[in-house]
Design a protein around this motif. Sequence first.
Motif, short mmCIF file in Angstrom:
data_model
loop_
_atom_site.label_atom_id
_atom_site.label_comp_id
_atom_site.label_asym_id
_atom_site.label_seq_id
_atom_site.Cartn_x
_atom_site.Cartn_y
_atom_site.Cartn_z
N ASP A 182 14.04 40.31 8.04
CA ASP A 182 13.21 39.17 8.45
C ASP A 182 12.19 39.53 9.52
O ASP A 182 11.22 38.79 9.71
CB ASP A 182 14.10 38.03 8.99
CG ASP A 182 14.78 37.25 7.89
OD1 ASP A 182 14.59 37.61 6.70
OD2 ASP A 182 15.52 36.30 8.20
N VAL A 183 12.40 40.63 10.24
CA VAL A 183 11.48 40.99 11.32
C VAL A 183 10.66 42.22 11.00
O VAL A 183 9.78 42.61 11.78
CB VAL A 183 12.24 41.21 12.66
CG1 VAL A 183 13.07 40.01 13.02
CG2 VAL A 183 13.10 42.47 12.61
N THR A 233 14.31 39.76 21.18
CA THR A 233 14.72 39.38 19.83
C THR A 233 15.95 40.19 19.45
O THR A 233 15.90 41.43 19.47
CB THR A 233 13.59 39.64 18.82
OG1 THR A 233 12.44 38.87 19.16
CG2 THR A 233 14.03 39.27 17.41
N TYR A 275 20.96 36.08 15.92
CA TYR A 275 20.48 37.35 15.38
C TYR A 275 19.64 37.14 14.13
O TYR A 275 19.96 36.30 13.28
CB TYR A 275 21.66 38.28 15.05
CG TYR A 275 22.23 38.97 16.25
CD1 TYR A 275 21.94 40.30 16.53
CD2 TYR A 275 23.05 38.29 17.14
CE1 TYR A 275 22.46 40.93 17.65
CE2 TYR A 275 23.58 38.91 18.26
CZ TYR A 275 23.27 40.23 18.51
OH TYR A 275 23.78 40.85 19.62
N ARG A 276 18.58 37.93 14.02
CA ARG A 276 17.75 37.92 12.83
C ARG A 276 17.98 39.21 12.06
O ARG A 276 18.00 40.30 12.63
CB ARG A 276 16.27 37.80 13.21
CG ARG A 276 15.93 36.51 13.95
CD ARG A 276 14.47 36.48 14.33
NE ARG A 276 13.61 36.48 13.14
CZ ARG A 276 12.28 36.60 13.19
NH1 ARG A 276 11.67 36.74 14.36
NH2 ARG A 276 11.58 36.58 12.07
#
Length: 308
Positions: free
Chosen positions: A94-95, A68, A89-90
């Motif tokens: 958000d993660v 990720t 990309y996050r």
Amino acid sequence: MPIKIPDDLPARQTLEAEGVTVMGEADAVRQDIRPLQIGLLNLMPDKVRTETQLARLLGATPLQIELTLVRMTDHVSRNTSQDHMEAFYRPWDDVRHGRFDGFIITGAPVERLPYEDVTYWSEFVQILEWTQTNVHKTLTICWAAQAALYHFHAIQKRTLGEKAFGVIPHGTCVQGSPFLRGFADTFQVPVSRWTEICAESLAATSGLEVLAESSLTGPCLVDDPAHRALHMFNHLEYDTETLAKEYFRDGGSQLPLGYFPEDDPAKAPMNSWRAHGHLLIGNWINAIYQTTPFDIAAIGSGSALTAA
């Protein structure tokens, strides 16, 4: 085993051309195993090059990896297109409620700034604290390694009079470390930084263990078991040409030590560190696999931390 990355990530074509097995979503679902969840917080300017370098090493390990790509929530990259960032990309926000078996934090071109003057320092500190509850093991690289030691141990960096730059011989300090399995007694490491962490500061801090160092550029690899972190001040992940690109980008102002054959920038450099880059990441992944809970939701619980 392969690494699972998005089908249209630019790194995919490069890795497949090099023989790295890359897995798509459908193939991953068919395998009745839990892939290791690895996050990469990429702070380097050239995001594509860095994600390719690290995906190459992760994809060579014998386990299925799901990678990720993570970015700072509000920081806008000036060197990578927004289309790429939005597609692959996050933002960390958000993660942050998820769990990761491993989390890698790269260096950043801010090392000569005081830590608190870095625009995303507040969020960076939150991420370091988050790794203590939501990540099983963390690997920090270059500036991120120095910043982690500053946050967790109040160890200050020191600015160098001249950039530490080149392919530098290092020696192993702890033969029995699981992170150094397969390492030669001496090995080459690309170095590119303007600051350092002094050996004396590390020696005076309980709980830290220097695993590798150089007489020229000081400590290289530090184990921080209390925070389940491995700190690398240099760049075993670099491509063969990375230091050359830095040299020419900076107008040839400082020749990298031990890099160009006969110190001639017209001659193509040879890669003398590739095997140890694979060893380091392979050993780190193996340490994760041996201790991470099968139920990823258990990461951060008392039992998971004890197992680490």
